[in-house]
Each structure stands twice: as C-alpha cells, then as structure tokens.
Design an enzyme around this catalytic site. Structure first.
Site, PDB file in Angstrom:
ATOM      1  N   PHE A   1     -10.375   2.471   5.376  1.00 39.20           N
ATOM      2  CA  PHE A   1     -10.151   3.796   4.806  1.00 39.20           C
ATOM      3  C   PHE A   1     -11.278   4.190   3.860  1.00 39.20           C
ATOM      4  O   PHE A   1     -11.742   5.329   3.878  1.00 39.20           O
ATOM      5  CB  PHE A   1      -8.804   3.845   4.084  1.00 39.20           C
ATOM      6  CG  PHE A   1      -8.325   5.246   3.818  1.00 39.20           C
ATOM      7  CD1 PHE A   1      -7.925   6.063   4.860  1.00 39.20           C
ATOM      8  CD2 PHE A   1      -8.282   5.758   2.536  1.00 39.20           C
ATOM      9  CE1 PHE A   1      -7.495   7.364   4.628  1.00 39.20           C
ATOM     10  CE2 PHE A   1      -7.853   7.051   2.287  1.00 39.20           C
ATOM     11  CZ  PHE A   1      -7.462   7.864   3.341  1.00 39.20           C
TER      12      PHE A   1
ATOM     13  N   LYS B   1      -1.812   3.185  -1.690  1.00 38.04           N
ATOM     14  CA  LYS B   1      -0.426   3.652  -1.778  1.00 38.04           C
ATOM     15  C   LYS B   1       0.482   2.451  -1.977  1.00 38.04           C
ATOM     16  O   LYS B   1       0.308   1.429  -1.323  1.00 38.04           O
ATOM     17  CB  LYS B   1      -0.035   4.389  -0.494  1.00 38.04           C
ATOM     18  CG  LYS B   1      -0.924   5.580  -0.165  1.00 38.04           C
ATOM     19  CD  LYS B   1      -0.647   6.127   1.224  1.00 38.04           C
ATOM     20  CE  LYS B   1      -1.572   7.277   1.578  1.00 38.04           C
ATOM     21  NZ  LYS B   1      -1.356   7.772   2.950  1.00 38.04           N
TER      22      LYS B   1
ATOM     23  N   GLY C   1      -1.652  11.449   1.806  1.00 41.12           N
ATOM     24  CA  GLY C   1      -1.213  12.369   2.843  1.00 41.12           C
ATOM     25  C   GLY C   1      -1.408  11.778   4.222  1.00 41.12           C
ATOM     26  O   GLY C   1      -1.907  10.660   4.371  1.00 41.12           O
TER      27      GLY C   1
ATOM     28  N   SER D   1      -2.928  10.560   7.233  1.00 40.96           N
ATOM     29  CA  SER D   1      -4.317  10.317   7.642  1.00 40.96           C
ATOM     30  C   SER D   1      -4.488   8.894   8.146  1.00 40.96           C
ATOM     31  O   SER D   1      -3.906   7.960   7.590  1.00 40.96           O
ATOM     32  CB  SER D   1      -5.264  10.544   6.459  1.00 40.96           C
ATOM     33  OG  SER D   1      -4.912   9.698   5.374  1.00 40.96           O
TER      34      SER D   1
ATOM     35  N   ALA E   1      -7.704   6.177   9.142  1.00 41.22           N
ATOM     36  CA  ALA E   1      -9.133   5.993   8.915  1.00 41.22           C
ATOM     37  C   ALA E   1      -9.953   6.399  10.141  1.00 41.22           C
ATOM     38  O   ALA E   1     -10.994   7.056  10.011  1.00 41.22           O
ATOM     39  CB  ALA E   1      -9.421   4.539   8.547  1.00 41.22           C
TER      40      ALA E   1
ATOM     41  N   LYS F   1       7.022   6.001   1.976  1.00 41.09           N
ATOM     42  CA  LYS F   1       6.955   6.241   3.427  1.00 41.09           C
ATOM     43  C   LYS F   1       6.559   4.967   4.172  1.00 41.09           C
ATOM     44  O   LYS F   1       6.923   4.784   5.344  1.00 41.09           O
ATOM     45  CB  LYS F   1       6.003   7.402   3.735  1.00 41.09           C
ATOM     46  CG  LYS F   1       4.573   7.221   3.258  1.00 41.09           C
ATOM     47  CD  LYS F   1       3.677   6.534   4.266  1.00 41.09           C
ATOM     48  CE  LYS F   1       2.281   6.329   3.738  1.00 41.09           C
ATOM     49  NZ  LYS F   1       1.400   5.657   4.718  1.00 41.09           N
TER      50      LYS F   1
ATOM     51  N   THR G   1       3.256   8.066   9.820  1.00 42.23           N
ATOM     52  CA  THR G   1       3.312   6.605   9.793  1.00 42.23           C
ATOM     53  C   THR G   1       4.522   6.041  10.525  1.00 42.23           C
ATOM     54  O   THR G   1       4.532   4.863  10.872  1.00 42.23           O
ATOM     55  CB  THR G   1       3.303   6.070   8.351  1.00 42.23           C
ATOM     56  OG1 THR G   1       4.331   6.717   7.601  1.00 42.23           O
ATOM     57  CG2 THR G   1       1.989   6.322   7.678  1.00 42.23           C
TER      58      THR G   1
ATOM     59  N   SER H   1      -0.462   3.087  12.514  1.00 45.23           N
ATOM     60  CA  SER H   1       0.043   2.755  11.183  1.00 45.23           C
ATOM     61  C   SER H   1       0.248   1.254  11.082  1.00 45.23           C
ATOM     62  O   SER H   1       0.995   0.658  11.869  1.00 45.23           O
ATOM     63  CB  SER H   1       1.369   3.469  10.932  1.00 45.23           C
ATOM     64  OG  SER H   1       2.064   2.869   9.860  1.00 45.23           O
ATOM     65  N   ARG H   2      -0.379   0.626  10.096  1.00 44.83           N
ATOM     66  CA  ARG H   2      -0.228  -0.818   9.920  1.00 44.83           C
ATOM     67  C   ARG H   2       1.219  -1.181   9.600  1.00 44.83           C
ATOM     68  O   ARG H   2       1.715  -2.226  10.022  1.00 44.83           O
ATOM     69  CB  ARG H   2      -1.147  -1.305   8.800  1.00 44.83           C
ATOM     70  CG  ARG H   2      -2.623  -1.207   9.133  1.00 44.83           C
ATOM     71  CD  ARG H   2      -3.472  -1.690   7.980  1.00 44.83           C
ATOM     72  NE  ARG H   2      -3.266  -0.889   6.782  1.00 44.83           N
ATOM     73  CZ  ARG H   2      -4.214  -0.221   6.140  1.00 44.83           C
ATOM     74  NH1 ARG H   2      -5.443  -0.242   6.615  1.00 44.83           N
ATOM     75  NH2 ARG H   2      -3.953   0.453   5.048  1.00 44.83           N
TER      76      ARG H   2
ATOM     77  N   GLU I   1       0.917  -2.360   2.937  1.00 42.10           N
ATOM     78  CA  GLU I   1       1.410  -2.109   1.585  1.00 42.10           C
ATOM     79  C   GLU I   1       2.931  -1.996   1.516  1.00 42.10           C
ATOM     80  O   GLU I   1       3.530  -2.242   0.471  1.00 42.10           O
ATOM     81  CB  GLU I   1       0.784  -0.821   1.026  1.00 42.10           C
ATOM     82  CG  GLU I   1      -0.729  -0.846   0.903  1.00 42.10           C
ATOM     83  CD  GLU I   1      -1.217  -1.661  -0.295  1.00 42.10           C
ATOM     84  OE1 GLU I   1      -0.454  -2.501  -0.812  1.00 42.10           O
ATOM     85  OE2 GLU I   1      -2.370  -1.451  -0.709  1.00 42.10           O
TER      86      GLU I   1
END
Length: 321
Positions: A11, A103, A131, A133, A135, A186, A243, A249-250, A271
């Site tokens: 990112f 985050k 927001g 997004s 990478a 989220k 996400t 999304s990880r 995270e």
C-alpha cells in the site's frame, strides 16, 4: 510541500507511485536497506508490488531521518507496529502532519491510529487516510476515492489538495473517531464474510453478515463519539463492501481459508485478527453488543470452531431490526 511515504509495503508503494504520477516528488522509506537499494536499482518493489514500475519521482531510501524531513509524512506501517515506530525519535514528527494509512486497533492501548499518533507524537498533526482501496488498483492508476480525516479544517484543505491526483480523489472529514473505527471494524466483518463463503454458507449469509456487521460497527462508533454519516461513507460502508466481497482483501482471504479448512496461516498483514481481539475487549468493557466480533474473536482465540461460531449467531434471540 514535499511528501514522504514511510513504509514500503504494497500500500505504501502504491501511494508513492500514485502521488509521483501526479508530478510530485516522493521519498519512499523502507526499513530494510537492501530493499531500498533493490528498488532504487530495479525501479520496482518486486517483493510487495510486482510488475509496477516506480516513476522517476519516487526516491527509495532507508534513511528515516532524511525521509522525515518532508513536509507531509504518510505512515504506511502496520497498525501493531505504529506505536513503536513513532517512539523511535519524537523530534522527527514535531509540527508535521502524520497521515496514518493503516487500519486497526492497537492491542496494547486500545487506540486507533490517530489516537496512537496523538499519544506517541504529541507535537504532530494527526490525520487518517482510509476508504475502499486496494494497492494494486491505486498503483495501476484506477479511479479511487478515499476519506482524509483531519481535525483542523485549514490543514485538511491543504492536505486534500496536495494528496489528491486526477484519479485519486480525497474527501475531507473532521470525524477522526468515525474514520478510525470504520477502517478498523470492517476488517473484522471481512474475516467473518470470508469464513462464511469458505464454509459454504452461501451468498445470502454473506449479505446478512455484511448488513448486520455494519449495524454492529455503527453501535460501537456512536458509543465512542463518531458521527453516523461517517459510517455510511467511504471509510465505513464503502470500505466494508469492498473488503467483504473480494479475495484481494487480505482479511476476506484469511477468513476464506479459515472457513474452508478450520484453520489458516497468516501469510500477510491481516489487521482484522488483532482488531477482533482488541475490539471484543473494548465492546465488553463499554457494554456494546457486538456478536459478530465476539464470534470471530472466539474462533481466532481457539474458543470456538467456525461451525460453532455460526451456530451461536443463528441461535441469538429473534428481535426487531
């Protein structure tokens, strides 16, 4: 106004690329000197963002003091490393806008990124960038809209102007608490949605979790002084939808592996794992009902299986929406 991105993960690198494409010179700091040298030589960050060429305006460096001379510092370090990172040398941050691009909730203090900045760098100006997004999308120059949260309106306008590009659009907000919590919570719901799909519970179940998850996010955010409209915006609902619906999304991907196999290795910065544990504690202390977060924390802490967590959620009393 010069800019530095501190943290050369995917990112951070993507942000540096996007800003440099906007005719801005950007220092990109990497903790590992070998990584900085490799990026300077190859003009790529092959390990973190393969296939993306660094524009001429990006200058990789491992010299933190040199990078921190920039007027604006974007902090693209993992949430759980942020406090220790800022504690290195408080003189580096004095009087600077520190824009957190991570985050989550710090496990040690229970603070979000803006709170950590205020506590560890009291002479700095805390700001948040959050927001929907990915990478890879930002690095590819695809249109992206984010929320920039800064308490001071003058600083917010200046940063908004400096950090926006023709395809990276920033919207101002003074609600740091709302933007912090939207970006953190989220990720927990994304893990839940990933588990749902991985366990074969279906798209309808995912939609229900996403919707009820947003209600859960809103309850905690309002209890902690956030604004309702922030959680309906880019850094709340917008980021939640992204996400919870994409394997890019990880957090969703981690939940997907959990749902399929009942366990999963952490292969990237996820995270939502630490956030679920921290927020479960906060919610219990504040008396806020967060059943999805509680269920995810139970799975992550080994107190429940995915099937048991789903059963517990389905067994909750019927109630008005």
């Amino acid at each position: 106004m010069s800019v530095a991105v501190l943290g050369a993960g995917a990112f951070g690198t993507a942000l540096a690329v996007a800003l440099a494409r906007g005719d801005q010179k950007v220092a990109l700091w990497a903790r590992d000197p070998a990584q900085a040298r490799a990026m300077a030589s190859s003009r790529q960050n092959a390990a973190r963002l393969a296939g993306v060429t660094l524009p001429p305006g990006v200058t990789p460096t491992a010299d933190l003091a040199q990078a921190a001379r920039a007027d604006v510092l974007l902090l693209a370090v993992p949430m759980q490393a942020l406090a220790a990172f800022l504690a290195q040398d408080s003189a580096l941050w004095t009087g600077k806008p520190l824009v957190a691009c991570c985050k989550g909730v710090d496990l040690g203090s229970g603070l979000g990124p803006a709170g950590v900045i205020a506590a560890r760098a009291p002479g700095a100006i805390p700001a948040l960038l959050s927001g929907p997004s990915f990478a890879v999308d930002i690095a590819a120059g695809l249109p992206t809209a984010l929320t920039l949260a800064v308490a001071d309106e003058t600083a917010a306008r200046l940063l908004q102007s400096r950090l926006s590009t023709p395809v990276l659009r920033l919207y101002r907000s003074a609600d740091l608490a709302g933007v912090e919590l939207g970006g953190a919570l989220k990720n927990v719901i994304a893990i839940a949605c990933g588990m749902t799909i991985g366990a074969g519970l279906g798209e309808s179940a995912r939609a229900a979790l996403l919707t009820r998850g947003h209600a859960e996010m809103l309850r905690l955010a309002l209890a902690r002084g956030a604004r309702r409209e922030t959680l309906a915006g880019l850094s709340g609902l917008g980021d939640l939808v992204l996400t919870c619906t994409s394997e890019k999304s990880r957090n969703f991907a981690y939940g997907l592996r959990l749902g399929r196999a009942g366990q999963a290795d952490v292969t990237a910065t996820t995270e939502g794992i630490a956030t679920a544990r921290a927020v479960d504690t906060l919610a219990g202390r504040d008396g806020v009902d967060m059943p999805i977060t509680h269920a995810i924390a139970a799975v992550l802490n080994g107190r429940a299986s995915v099937a048991e967590a789903a059963e517990a959620l389905l067994a909750r009393p019927l109630r008005p929406e």
